[in-house]
Design an enzyme around this catalytic site. Structure first.
Site, PDB file in Angstrom:
ATOM      1  N   GLY A  46      -1.506 -13.388 -35.915  1.00 42.01           N
ATOM      2  CA  GLY A  46      -0.633 -12.400 -34.291  1.00 42.01           C
ATOM      3  C   GLY A  46      -2.230 -13.395 -32.979  1.00 42.01           C
ATOM      4  N   CYS A  93      -9.003  -8.664 -35.331  1.00 43.06           N
ATOM      5  CA  CYS A  93      -9.096  -8.477 -34.202  1.00 43.06           C
ATOM      6  C   CYS A  93      -9.551  -9.927 -33.589  1.00 43.06           C
ATOM      7  CB  CYS A  93      -8.902  -7.817 -33.192  1.00 43.06           C
ATOM      8  SG  CYS A  93      -8.090  -8.097 -31.349  1.00 43.06           S
ATOM      9  N   LEU A  94      -8.612 -11.373 -33.668  1.00 44.65           N
ATOM     10  CA  LEU A  94      -9.467 -12.568 -33.087  1.00 44.65           C
ATOM     11  C   LEU A  94     -10.051 -12.126 -31.527  1.00 44.65           C
ATOM     12  CD1 LEU A  94      -6.787 -14.936 -33.504  1.00 44.65           C
ATOM     13  CD2 LEU A  94      -8.802 -14.681 -35.264  1.00 44.65           C
ATOM     14  N   HIS A 135      -0.391  -4.109 -33.634  1.00 44.34           N
ATOM     15  CA  HIS A 135      -1.143  -4.407 -32.530  1.00 44.34           C
ATOM     16  C   HIS A 135      -1.204  -5.297 -31.672  1.00 44.34           C
ATOM     17  CE1 HIS A 135      -5.595  -5.766 -34.042  1.00 44.34           C
ATOM     18  NE2 HIS A 135      -4.946  -6.590 -32.848  1.00 44.34           N
ATOM     19  N   GLU A 136      -0.214  -6.351 -31.666  1.00 38.30           N
ATOM     20  CA  GLU A 136       0.287  -6.972 -30.683  1.00 38.30           C
ATOM     21  C   GLU A 136       0.591  -6.382 -29.185  1.00 38.30           C
ATOM     22  OE1 GLU A 136      -1.324  -9.964 -31.168  1.00 38.30           O
ATOM     23  OE2 GLU A 136      -1.689  -9.852 -33.364  1.00 38.30           O
ATOM     24  N   HIS A 139      -2.011  -4.939 -27.535  1.00 41.22           N
ATOM     25  CA  HIS A 139      -3.014  -5.966 -26.646  1.00 41.22           C
ATOM     26  C   HIS A 139      -2.427  -6.301 -25.548  1.00 41.22           C
ATOM     27  CE1 HIS A 139      -5.842  -8.085 -28.604  1.00 41.22           C
ATOM     28  NE2 HIS A 139      -5.587  -8.130 -29.944  1.00 41.22           N
TER      29      HIS A 139
HETATM   30 NI    NI Z   1      -5.999  -8.698 -31.902  1.00 38.47          NI
END
Ligand code: NI
Length: 169
Positions: A46, A93-94, A135-136, A139
């Site tokens: 994601g 998380c990226l 999670h997204e 953000h």
């Molecule tokens: Ni993330």
């Protein structure tokens, strides 16, 4: 399509509440395509627009590497209509490389959003897809998964983060 730079903790854009998408123009389509490309290149399941420095309410999710029955999903101006249950999952998380932690979230949810053409959608999700969506969505509100772990774990993360930064310098 182009792979964009992924913003990492503690970049300020990750802490900002993102603004709704209002124009479904070529620029938006390009941004969505780039986000999809960037997510696959990372690779991740994601990616939210603030992670590529764009403070807009837009995210892409593809969990097919974990569960192949789910297609790529584009979420624009998403909101959770209802949620229930509880599930704990080791998240990463990226924007926070090399760190994972268990996070507790709702297990099942119904979400309203727009697709990339601006059409309204209602999506029901559970398990991993529901986790990815929450999670997204976080953000888009300037929240990272480390904001949802215990203060003790968060302090541990910050200490470790400072240490690795010093090591890099
Ligand atoms: Ni993330």
């Amino acid at each position: 399509m182009a792979v964009r730079d992924i913003k990492k903790y503690p970049e300020p854009v990750l802490k900002k509440k993102a603004a709704p998408v209002t124009a479904f123009d070529d620029e938006l389509q390009r941004l969505i395509d780039d986000m999809i490309e960037t997510m696959y290149a990372a690779p991740g399941v994601g990616l939210a627009a603030p992670q590529v420095g764009i403070s807009r309410r837009l995210a892409v999710i593809d969990i097919s590497s974990r569960d192949e029955k789910f297609p790529l999903i584009v979420l624009i101006n998403p909101s959770i209509v209802r949620s229930e249950g509880e599930i704990e999952f080791e998240e990463g998380c990226l924007s926070i490389p090399d760190y994972t932690a268990k996070v507790r979230r709702a297990d099942t949810l119904v979400l309203n959003c727009l697709d990339r053409e601006g059409r309204e959608l209602e999506i029901e999700a559970c398990g991993l897809l529901a986790i990815a969506m929450q999670h997204e969505l976080d953000h888009l509100d300037g929240l990272l998964f480390i904001d949802r772990i215990s203060p003790i774990k968060r302090e541990f993360f910050r200490k470790r983060y400072r240490k690795t930064r010093q090591a890099v310098k």
